[in-house]
Design an enzyme around this catalytic site. Structure first.
Site, PDB file in Angstrom:
ATOM      1  N   HIS A   4       1.090  -1.134   0.052  1.00 44.06           N
ATOM      2  CA  HIS A   4      -0.175  -0.135  -0.075  1.00 44.06           C
ATOM      3  C   HIS A   4       0.969   1.361   0.049  1.00 44.06           C
ATOM      4  O   HIS A   4       1.946   1.168   0.496  1.00 44.06           O
ATOM      5  CB  HIS A   4      -1.117   0.172   1.279  1.00 44.06           C
ATOM      6  CG  HIS A   4      -1.982  -1.068   1.202  1.00 44.06           C
ATOM      7  ND1 HIS A   4      -1.965  -1.891   2.441  1.00 44.06           N
ATOM      8  CD2 HIS A   4      -2.640  -1.546   0.506  1.00 44.06           C
ATOM      9  CE1 HIS A   4      -2.976  -2.770   2.297  1.00 44.06           C
ATOM     10  NE2 HIS A   4      -3.378  -2.601   1.181  1.00 44.06           N
ATOM     11  N   HIS A  60     -12.202 -13.262  -3.448  1.00 46.66           N
ATOM     12  CA  HIS A  60     -13.192 -12.402  -3.802  1.00 46.66           C
ATOM     13  C   HIS A  60     -14.018 -13.089  -4.976  1.00 46.66           C
ATOM     14  O   HIS A  60     -15.360 -12.909  -5.114  1.00 46.66           O
ATOM     15  CB  HIS A  60     -12.377 -11.025  -4.549  1.00 46.66           C
ATOM     16  CG  HIS A  60     -11.694 -10.469  -3.611  1.00 46.66           C
ATOM     17  ND1 HIS A  60     -10.886  -9.156  -4.035  1.00 46.66           N
ATOM     18  CD2 HIS A  60     -11.325 -10.548  -2.285  1.00 46.66           C
ATOM     19  CE1 HIS A  60     -10.494  -8.839  -2.867  1.00 46.66           C
ATOM     20  NE2 HIS A  60     -10.517  -9.441  -2.136  1.00 46.66           N
ATOM     21  N   ASP A  97       2.236   1.831   3.479  1.00 50.90           N
ATOM     22  CA  ASP A  97       3.029   0.830   3.821  1.00 50.90           C
ATOM     23  C   ASP A  97       4.657   1.400   3.487  1.00 50.90           C
ATOM     24  O   ASP A  97       5.405   1.190   4.426  1.00 50.90           O
ATOM     25  CB  ASP A  97       3.015  -0.631   3.196  1.00 50.90           C
ATOM     26  CG  ASP A  97       1.697  -1.033   3.410  1.00 50.90           C
ATOM     27  OD1 ASP A  97       1.116  -0.948   4.659  1.00 50.90           O
ATOM     28  OD2 ASP A  97       1.038  -2.141   2.814  1.00 50.90           O
ATOM     29  N   ASP A 111      -2.497 -13.484  -0.929  1.00 49.88           N
ATOM     30  CA  ASP A 111      -3.001 -12.535   0.171  1.00 49.88           C
ATOM     31  C   ASP A 111      -3.631 -13.420   1.322  1.00 49.88           C
ATOM     32  O   ASP A 111      -4.904 -13.441   1.263  1.00 49.88           O
ATOM     33  CB  ASP A 111      -4.062 -11.722  -0.786  1.00 49.88           C
ATOM     34  CG  ASP A 111      -4.510 -10.620  -0.005  1.00 49.88           C
ATOM     35  OD1 ASP A 111      -3.894 -10.295   1.316  1.00 49.88           O
ATOM     36  OD2 ASP A 111      -5.419  -9.470  -0.234  1.00 49.88           O
ATOM     37  N   ASP A 160      -9.566 -14.884   3.773  1.00 52.47           N
ATOM     38  CA  ASP A 160      -8.124 -14.812   3.209  1.00 52.47           C
ATOM     39  C   ASP A 160      -7.236 -16.184   3.922  1.00 52.47           C
ATOM     40  O   ASP A 160      -6.032 -15.974   4.396  1.00 52.47           O
ATOM     41  CB  ASP A 160      -7.307 -13.440   3.868  1.00 52.47           C
ATOM     42  CG  ASP A 160      -7.965 -12.316   2.919  1.00 52.47           C
ATOM     43  OD1 ASP A 160      -8.448 -12.429   1.915  1.00 52.47           O
ATOM     44  OD2 ASP A 160      -7.574 -11.044   3.383  1.00 52.47           O
ATOM     45  N   GLU A 212      -8.425 -12.337  -7.035  1.00 51.16           N
ATOM     46  CA  GLU A 212      -8.414 -12.792  -5.764  1.00 51.16           C
ATOM     47  C   GLU A 212      -9.130 -13.868  -5.747  1.00 51.16           C
ATOM     48  O   GLU A 212     -10.337 -13.718  -5.749  1.00 51.16           O
ATOM     49  CB  GLU A 212      -8.506 -11.913  -4.711  1.00 51.16           C
ATOM     50  CG  GLU A 212      -8.468 -12.443  -3.456  1.00 51.16           C
ATOM     51  CD  GLU A 212      -8.138 -11.366  -2.161  1.00 51.16           C
ATOM     52  OE1 GLU A 212      -7.240 -10.324  -2.530  1.00 51.16           O
ATOM     53  OE2 GLU A 212      -8.640 -11.956  -1.149  1.00 51.16           O
ATOM     54  N   ASP A 250     -14.896 -12.001   4.295  1.00 50.13           N
ATOM     55  CA  ASP A 250     -13.545 -12.286   3.468  1.00 50.13           C
ATOM     56  C   ASP A 250     -12.646 -12.982   4.360  1.00 50.13           C
ATOM     57  O   ASP A 250     -12.161 -12.305   5.456  1.00 50.13           O
ATOM     58  CB  ASP A 250     -13.101 -10.935   2.923  1.00 50.13           C
ATOM     59  CG  ASP A 250     -11.731 -11.065   2.060  1.00 50.13           C
ATOM     60  OD1 ASP A 250     -11.513 -12.382   1.695  1.00 50.13           O
ATOM     61  OD2 ASP A 250     -11.141  -9.912   1.777  1.00 50.13           O
ATOM     62  N   GLU A 276      -8.488  -4.754  -8.960  1.00 49.07           N
ATOM     63  CA  GLU A 276      -8.797  -6.114  -8.160  1.00 49.07           C
ATOM     64  C   GLU A 276     -10.266  -6.095  -7.919  1.00 49.07           C
ATOM     65  O   GLU A 276     -10.420  -5.146  -6.966  1.00 49.07           O
ATOM     66  CB  GLU A 276      -7.655  -5.960  -7.040  1.00 49.07           C
ATOM     67  CG  GLU A 276      -8.091  -7.270  -5.948  1.00 49.07           C
ATOM     68  CD  GLU A 276      -7.262  -7.204  -4.522  1.00 49.07           C
ATOM     69  OE1 GLU A 276      -6.358  -6.310  -4.752  1.00 49.07           O
ATOM     70  OE2 GLU A 276      -7.471  -7.806  -3.886  1.00 49.07           O
TER      71      GLU A 276
HETATM   72  C1  GLO Z   1      -9.043  -6.993   0.430  1.00 47.01           C
HETATM   73  C2  GLO Z   1      -8.138  -6.987  -0.540  1.00 47.01           C
HETATM   74  C3  GLO Z   1      -6.829  -6.210  -0.097  1.00 47.01           C
HETATM   75  C4  GLO Z   1      -5.957  -5.730  -1.248  1.00 47.01           C
HETATM   76  C5  GLO Z   1      -4.859  -4.942  -0.894  1.00 47.01           C
HETATM   77  C6  GLO Z   1      -4.019  -4.429  -1.936  1.00 47.01           C
HETATM   78  O1  GLO Z   1     -10.147  -7.572   0.542  1.00 47.01           O
HETATM   79  O2  GLO Z   1      -7.886  -7.902  -0.822  1.00 47.01           O
HETATM   80  O3  GLO Z   1      -6.059  -7.115   0.729  1.00 47.01           O
HETATM   81  O4  GLO Z   1      -5.691  -6.949  -2.090  1.00 47.01           O
HETATM   82  O5  GLO Z   1      -5.512  -4.024  -0.088  1.00 47.01           O
HETATM   83  O6  GLO Z   1      -4.671  -3.378  -2.655  1.00 47.01           O
HETATM   84 MG    MG Z   2      -6.400  -8.804  -2.259  1.00 45.03          MG
END
Ligand code: GLO
Ligand code: MG
Length: 345
Positions: free
Chosen positions: A50, A214, A53, A283, A251, A211, A249, A175
């Protein structure tokens, strides 16, 4: 470890403190430098960022100060033998992004979103990354009457065009995600992201990041989402992980919920030579119960699982599969795949 030409990445947020909406952190925070030292040990090659970051509190800094801070991070990457894969503007935490960023109803807030995104491009340039990821976190609504969907779609396109103009070498990967934090997001699937990109002023510089979680939240199959984007040469990054059904979500570690679904993601990526196009991003987040000293296992396990699945993809009996497909014997094809996944012949 044989990596078959693949390179791997994750973001600093993937080593995290374990807070959830109902409870506080359960693990101590680790500094960015401390996290950076983990990458190579865990088998990774690149860092996803980010904007903040890389440059914390960038809202309080001038463009020159931001570039200087980013150059210092570049030096740290070099010292650790790491690449920067992409930079993503964090457009979901600032008070000016409460009602969305590029699609906010407030013109000052939209201006903030664009200005912040340009700063993220500056950071990407200093880090040596030509890719920006747009996770459009708050571009949607809690209630549909709050925004105009046609106008919002135009605003998203205008924002993408503005960023493409700002840096003629920049590539953007959208994304998609269907919900969370918003109830209803404007760019929920790969198809939406690709359609938007094809309308941009320079469509050759807009692609997508898929992703797994998602896609699953959208009720879609991640391997088909991967393949759809790859058919157009548009899959520039992935966030592999796993997800137990359409709820929050999660992950989860790659392949931890549905091994066959993960196998098919590895299969479509490998059969279409993804290692030549992009870096495999993971991720993933450690589950909240994981003790601090063990809270990087989800990363190395996901990476190793991807490589094991690549091995399974490559050792498939292709001839037997072709014969079964020709005979339309999909029950036996099912049996072949299941046994292959179990290491049985
Ligand atoms: C959240 C997203 C997040 C993005 C990250 C990069 O649901 O997956 O992790 O991938 O902020 O933009
Ligand atoms: Mg992501």
């Amino acid at each position: 470890m044989e990596k078959y030409g693949y390179r791997f990445s994750f973001g600093p947020w993937n080593i995290h403190e374990g807070a959830d909406p109902f409870g506080p952190t359960v693990r101590p925070s680790r500094t960015f430098d401390d996290k950076l030292a983990e990458y190579k040990k865990l088998g990774f090659d690149a860092v996803q960022f980010h904007d903040d970051d890389a440059v914390p509190s960038l809202d309080d800094l001038s463009p020159a100060q931001i570039r200087k801070a980013a150059r210092a991070v570049r030096k740290k990457l070099d010292d650790n033998g790491l690449l920067a894969e992409f930079v993503a503007p964090r457009l979901w935490e600032h008070p000016k992004t409460i009602d969305g960023a590029y699609t906010s109803n407030n013109p000052q807030d939209r201006a903030y979103a664009l200005d912040r995104s340009k700063k993220a491009v500056d950071i990407a340039q200093e880090l040596g990354a030509d890719l920006m990821v747009l996770w459009l976190a708050r571009e949607g609504t809690y209630l549909r009457e709050a925004k105009d969907v046609v106008r919002a779609t135009e605003q998203l396109l205008e924002a993408i065009n503005t960023l493409l103009d700002y840096d003629p070498k920049l590539r953007i990967a959208i994304e998609p995600k269907p919900n969370e934090p918003m109830d209803l997001a404007y760019i929920p699937t790969m198809g939406h992201a690709l359609a938007l990109g094809f309308q941009a002023n320079d469509p050759s510089r807009v692609g997508v990041l898929m992703e797994s979680a998602h896609s699953i939240l959208a009720g879609l199959d991640p391997s088909d989402e991967i393949g759809f984007a790859m058919a157009f040469g548009k899959l520039w990054s992935v966030h592999l992980n796993d997800q137990n059904g359409p709820k929050f979500d999660q992950d989860r570690s790659f392949a931890s919920v549905d091994l066959r679904r993960a196998f098919n993601q590895a299969r479509v990526l490998d059969e279409n030579r993804f290692w030549e196009v992009g870096i495999v991003g993971l991720d993933v987040k450690a589950i909240r119960t994981q003790p601090a000293e063990l809270a990087t296992r989800h990363l190395s396990n996901s990476l190793r699982m991807f490589l094991r699945l690549v091995e399974l993809v490559r050792s498939l009996d292709k001839k037997a599969m072709e014969e079964l497909v020709a005979a339309r014997d999909y029950e036996e094809l099912d049996w072949l795949i299941l046994n292959h996944l179990m290491g049985r012949s």
